[in-house]
Design an enzyme around this catalytic site. Structure first.
Site, PDB file in Angstrom:
ATOM      1  CG  ASN A 188      -1.817   1.147   1.349  1.00 17.16           C
ATOM      2  OD1 ASN A 188      -1.786   2.043   0.499  1.00 17.16           O
ATOM      3  ND2 ASN A 188      -2.627   1.169   2.378  1.00 17.16           N
TER       4      ASN A 188
ATOM      5  NE  ARG B  77      -6.454   1.135   0.305  1.00 20.30           N
ATOM      6  CZ  ARG B  77      -6.695   1.926   1.321  1.00 20.30           C
ATOM      7  NH1 ARG B  77      -5.783   2.105   2.245  1.00 20.30           N
ATOM      8  NH2 ARG B  77      -7.841   2.528   1.422  1.00 20.30           N
TER       9      ARG B  77
ATOM     10  CG  HIS C 140     -13.247   2.966   3.595  1.00 18.38           C
ATOM     11  ND1 HIS C 140     -13.969   3.852   4.353  1.00 18.38           N
ATOM     12  CD2 HIS C 140     -11.943   3.223   3.846  1.00 18.38           C
ATOM     13  CE1 HIS C 140     -13.138   4.627   5.037  1.00 18.38           C
ATOM     14  NE2 HIS C 140     -11.910   4.264   4.747  1.00 18.38           N
TER      15      HIS C 140
ATOM     16  CG  ASN D 242      -7.786   7.931  11.940  1.00 17.04           C
ATOM     17  OD1 ASN D 242      -8.167   8.533  12.940  1.00 17.04           O
ATOM     18  ND2 ASN D 242      -6.705   7.178  11.927  1.00 17.04           N
TER      19      ASN D 242
ATOM     20  NE  ARG E 202     -10.643  12.092   4.681  1.00 19.03           N
ATOM     21  CZ  ARG E 202     -10.543  10.786   4.469  1.00 19.03           C
ATOM     22  NH1 ARG E 202     -11.614  10.077   4.161  1.00 19.03           N
ATOM     23  NH2 ARG E 202      -9.379  10.183   4.543  1.00 19.03           N
TER      24      ARG E 202
ATOM     25  CD  GLU F 265     -11.927  -4.060  13.659  1.00 17.27           C
ATOM     26  OE1 GLU F 265     -10.930  -4.430  14.301  1.00 17.27           O
ATOM     27  OE2 GLU F 265     -11.890  -3.835  12.427  1.00 17.27           O
TER      28      GLU F 265
ATOM     29  CD  GLU G 183      -9.143  -1.722   4.280  1.00 20.81           C
ATOM     30  OE1 GLU G 183      -9.266  -0.887   3.391  1.00 20.81           O
ATOM     31  OE2 GLU G 183      -8.863  -1.430   5.456  1.00 20.81           O
TER      32      GLU G 183
HETATM   33  P1  ADP Z   1      -7.449   4.166   9.883  1.00 23.11           P
HETATM   34  O1  ADP Z   1      -8.674   4.680   9.209  1.00 23.11           O
HETATM   35  O2  ADP Z   1      -6.335   5.167   9.913  1.00 23.11           O
HETATM   36  O3  ADP Z   1      -7.024   2.776   9.444  1.00 23.11           O
HETATM   37  P2  ADP Z   1      -8.313   2.875  12.346  1.00 23.11           P
HETATM   38  O4  ADP Z   1      -9.247   1.929  11.679  1.00 23.11           O
HETATM   39  O5  ADP Z   1      -7.121   2.313  13.029  1.00 23.11           O
HETATM   40  O6  ADP Z   1      -7.873   4.057  11.413  1.00 23.11           O
HETATM   41  O7  ADP Z   1      -9.176   3.701  13.431  1.00 23.11           O
HETATM   42  C1  ADP Z   1      -8.652   4.761  14.150  1.00 23.11           C
HETATM   43  C2  ADP Z   1      -9.725   5.271  15.103  1.00 23.11           C
HETATM   44  O8  ADP Z   1     -10.118   4.200  15.972  1.00 23.11           O
HETATM   45  C3  ADP Z   1      -9.279   6.428  15.989  1.00 23.11           C
HETATM   46  O9  ADP Z   1     -10.287   7.426  16.057  1.00 23.11           O
HETATM   47  C4  ADP Z   1      -9.134   5.752  17.352  1.00 23.11           C
HETATM   48  O10 ADP Z   1      -9.402   6.641  18.391  1.00 23.11           O
HETATM   49  C5  ADP Z   1     -10.243   4.718  17.270  1.00 23.11           C
HETATM   50  N1  ADP Z   1     -10.105   3.696  18.309  1.00 23.11           N
HETATM   51  C6  ADP Z   1      -9.188   2.708  18.412  1.00 23.11           C
HETATM   52  N2  ADP Z   1      -9.383   2.004  19.568  1.00 23.11           N
HETATM   53  C7  ADP Z   1     -10.449   2.570  20.187  1.00 23.11           C
HETATM   54  C8  ADP Z   1     -11.161   2.329  21.402  1.00 23.11           C
HETATM   55  N3  ADP Z   1     -10.805   1.345  22.221  1.00 23.11           N
HETATM   56  N4  ADP Z   1     -12.218   3.127  21.702  1.00 23.11           N
HETATM   57  C9  ADP Z   1     -12.588   4.130  20.883  1.00 23.11           C
HETATM   58  N5  ADP Z   1     -11.970   4.410  19.723  1.00 23.11           N
HETATM   59  C10 ADP Z   1     -10.928   3.651  19.375  1.00 23.11           C
END
Ligand code: ADP
Length: 408
Positions: free
Chosen positions: A7, A94, A183, A217, A247, A340, A393
């Protein structure tokens, strides 16, 4: 088959090596700050699946150098996981935007490269970087088959009524201005897992109506009927739809010229603000990270609470919209960092939706631990299953790559 998944971003290369026969990840990692200030401060983090991770600061003037160092790490006598590069049988990339050209993953040849270049104007930050990654791999692994897996491809089944904007038709016809969605690999992956669970529960595969909710994110949702995407929240770019870390998501388009008229912002400044200073960060003024916002709201920060409310309300609104688009609903799937891991956010997104058959079990929601095959957190008597399914992914890219290369 041993497949390397790549990626490639403008200044980073993320990778994961899979044995697709066992579907096990052998190693993963990332090269960061590639080419930034001549690449003198670039860092490579390499994580073998078993064994100790290591981090090294090495000069990486360009992506080709980064690729060479990644391949060196994969074969390293101490931290490596393969003994020679000859073991890598294929590379899966990707690729962010496939436009209307690519509705499925493709074996990379001159036609595919030209197609990715052609749609680069729709993803000017991403597609050129993806192409750099493809070329760097061609150089480092000559003769090894490569596959492009597009973020947009899964949503190419969306019908005209869902992808057109209310713009003059020529904007679509001549300039490709339509909703594409992103996505796609994540929505496809988790909808496949959910589809298996529904099939086991007796719902025929071609009738399954699933809403997938990817909250990381970047955030997006997809309405999936019989395994095909029928609508999704992101549009021409990943800015549309849900509120995200930084965003804005859905917005009255009249706000954009106002940013110029009232504040003198140039189009580039407005674009940067809407992508980088809005969403959870902009509304809360605290952070773009959901964990920080949950703590701040608990401590009484009103703007953090407002950002969380807006975030969850949009998800709920789209669940309503997509159950209408699907004409029924069998499952809602939460995935990615927030989906998750955050039970309060999941609970808030589906609050008071029992009228639609959605009612989660509080205990299951609060105690769920990540399971690759998914966990059902809904009350048994309800008609809609609510699943927590970790997205993967990279695994889906590796699967597509192995299947295209072996001709399955
Ligand atoms: P990306 O889109 O960069 O791959 P991720 O899927 O890793 O991002 O998600 C990041 C987000 O997940 C952030 O907002 C982070 O705060 C949130 N996050 C991760 N663990 C937790 C948790 N235990 N409780 C709440 N939010 C979480």
């Amino acid at each position: 088959m041993i497949v390397l998944v790549v990626n490639c971003g403008s200044s980073s290369v993320k990778y994961e090596l899979f044995d697709t026969t066992t579907e096990k990840s052998l190693a993963s990692g990332a090269a960061d700050r590639v080419g930034v200030n001549g690449g003198t401060q670039a860092i490579l983090q390499h994580r073998p699946a078993s064994g100790t991770a290591f981090e090294t600061q090495r000069s990486m003037k360009d992506h080709e150098t980064a690729m060479e160092l990644i391949l060196e790490a994969l074969c390293h006598p101490e931290h490596g996981v393969i003994s020679s590069l000859n073991e890598i049988q294929a590379v899966g990339h990707r690729v962010v935007h496939g436009g209307e050209k690519f509705a499925a993953s493709m074996l990379i040849d001159e036609y595919v490269i030209a197609g990715v270049e052609e749609v680069a104007e729709l993803a000017p930050l991403h597609n050129p970087a993806n192409l750099v990654g493809i070329r760097a791999c061609m150089h480092a692994l000559p003769g090894v088959s490569q596959v492009a897996v597009f973020d947009t491809a899964f949503h190419q089944t969306i019908e005209r009524r869902a992808y057109l904007y209310g713009l003059p038709y020529e904007m679509y016809e001549k300039h490709g201005m339509r909703r594409y969605g992103f996505h796609g690999t994540s929505h496809r992956y988790v909808s496949l897992v959910a589809g298996r669970l529904l099939t086991e529960a007796g719902v025929p595969a071609d009738e399954q109506c699933i809403i997938t909710v990817h909250l990381g994110n970047g955030c997006s949702m997809s309405a999936v009927k019989g395994g095909k995407s029928v609508d999704t929240t992101m549009g021409l770019t990943p800015l549309e739809g849900l509120l995200m870390g930084t965003r804005c998501g859905d917005l009255d388009p009249a706000i954009v010229p106002m940013l110029h008229d009232k504040f003198g912002m140039t189009p580039a400044e407005a674009d940067a603000m809407l992508n980088k200073e809005c969403g959870l960060l902009g509304v809360s003024g605290v952070s773009s990270d959901m964990r920080d916002l949950l703590v701040a709201a608990e401590e009484g920060n009103e703007r953090a609470a407002a950002a969380i409310e807006l975030f969850c309300y949009r998800v709920k609104k789209y669940i309503g919209a997509y159950s209408a688009a699907l004409g029924g609903l069998h499952a809602v799937v939460f995935t990615a960092g927030i989906g998750e891991n955050s039970s309060p956010i999941r609970a808030k997104c589906v609050e008071n939706m029992a009228y639609l058959g959605i009612n989660i079990d509080e205990d299951s929601n609060n105690t769920v631990t990540s399971q690759p095959d998914g966990v059902d957190i809904s009350r048994p008597e309800t008609s809609v299953r609510v699943y927590v399914i970790p997205t993967d992914e990279e695994l889906l890219i590796a699967r597509d790559t192995a299947s295209l290369v072996s001709g399955d």
